[in-house]
Motif scaffolding. Sequence first.
Motif, PDB file in Angstrom:
ATOM      1  N   GLU A 204      -6.817  -0.532  -2.569  1.00 15.75           N
ATOM      2  CA  GLU A 204      -7.665  -0.588  -3.756  1.00 15.75           C
ATOM      3  C   GLU A 204      -6.975  -1.343  -4.887  1.00 15.75           C
ATOM      4  O   GLU A 204      -7.602  -2.129  -5.590  1.00 15.75           O
ATOM      5  CB  GLU A 204      -8.017   0.827  -4.223  1.00 15.75           C
ATOM      6  CG  GLU A 204      -9.023   1.525  -3.353  1.00 15.75           C
ATOM      7  CD  GLU A 204      -9.274   2.959  -3.797  1.00 15.75           C
ATOM      8  OE1 GLU A 204      -8.777   3.353  -4.877  1.00 15.75           O
ATOM      9  OE2 GLU A 204      -9.961   3.679  -3.072  1.00 15.75           O
ATOM     10  N   GLN A 205      -5.676  -1.124  -5.044  1.00 16.22           N
ATOM     11  CA  GLN A 205      -4.929  -1.825  -6.088  1.00 16.22           C
ATOM     12  C   GLN A 205      -4.883  -3.321  -5.829  1.00 16.22           C
ATOM     13  O   GLN A 205      -4.969  -4.123  -6.758  1.00 16.22           O
ATOM     14  CB  GLN A 205      -3.505  -1.272  -6.187  1.00 16.22           C
ATOM     15  CG  GLN A 205      -3.428   0.119  -6.753  1.00 16.22           C
ATOM     16  CD  GLN A 205      -2.003   0.669  -6.718  1.00 16.22           C
ATOM     17  OE1 GLN A 205      -1.076  -0.036  -6.326  1.00 16.22           O
ATOM     18  NE2 GLN A 205      -1.836   1.916  -7.109  1.00 16.22           N
TER      19      GLN A 205
ATOM     20  N   GLU B 225      -8.008  -5.123  -6.917  1.00 12.32           N
ATOM     21  CA  GLU B 225      -8.162  -5.254  -8.355  1.00 12.32           C
ATOM     22  C   GLU B 225      -7.260  -6.344  -8.946  1.00 12.32           C
ATOM     23  O   GLU B 225      -7.413  -6.716 -10.097  1.00 12.32           O
ATOM     24  CB  GLU B 225      -7.850  -3.913  -9.025  1.00 12.32           C
ATOM     25  CG  GLU B 225      -8.840  -2.822  -8.657  1.00 12.32           C
ATOM     26  CD  GLU B 225      -8.404  -1.458  -9.157  1.00 12.32           C
ATOM     27  OE1 GLU B 225      -7.344  -1.379  -9.834  1.00 12.32           O
ATOM     28  OE2 GLU B 225      -9.097  -0.482  -8.872  1.00 12.32           O
TER      29      GLU B 225
END
Length: 69
Positions: free
Chosen positions: A55-56, A59
Amino acid sequence: MSDETNRITQLEEMLAHQAKTIEELSDQLAEQWKTVEQMRTKLDRLTERFLSLEEQSLEAPGITRPPHY
């Protein structure tokens, strides 16, 4: 009568050995189950960590050309 007594003694010995074997196998199975549960817990933690890192990375800003190009 001695033959019957001898046969009963042999059966009792065999039963005692089998009972000991069953107990040892049960202990080994319990130990392996602990190991499986520990590995499952570690796998769950690693899965959560991987998903968090994934997820990081989504982003993160995209790669662009430096301004001097």
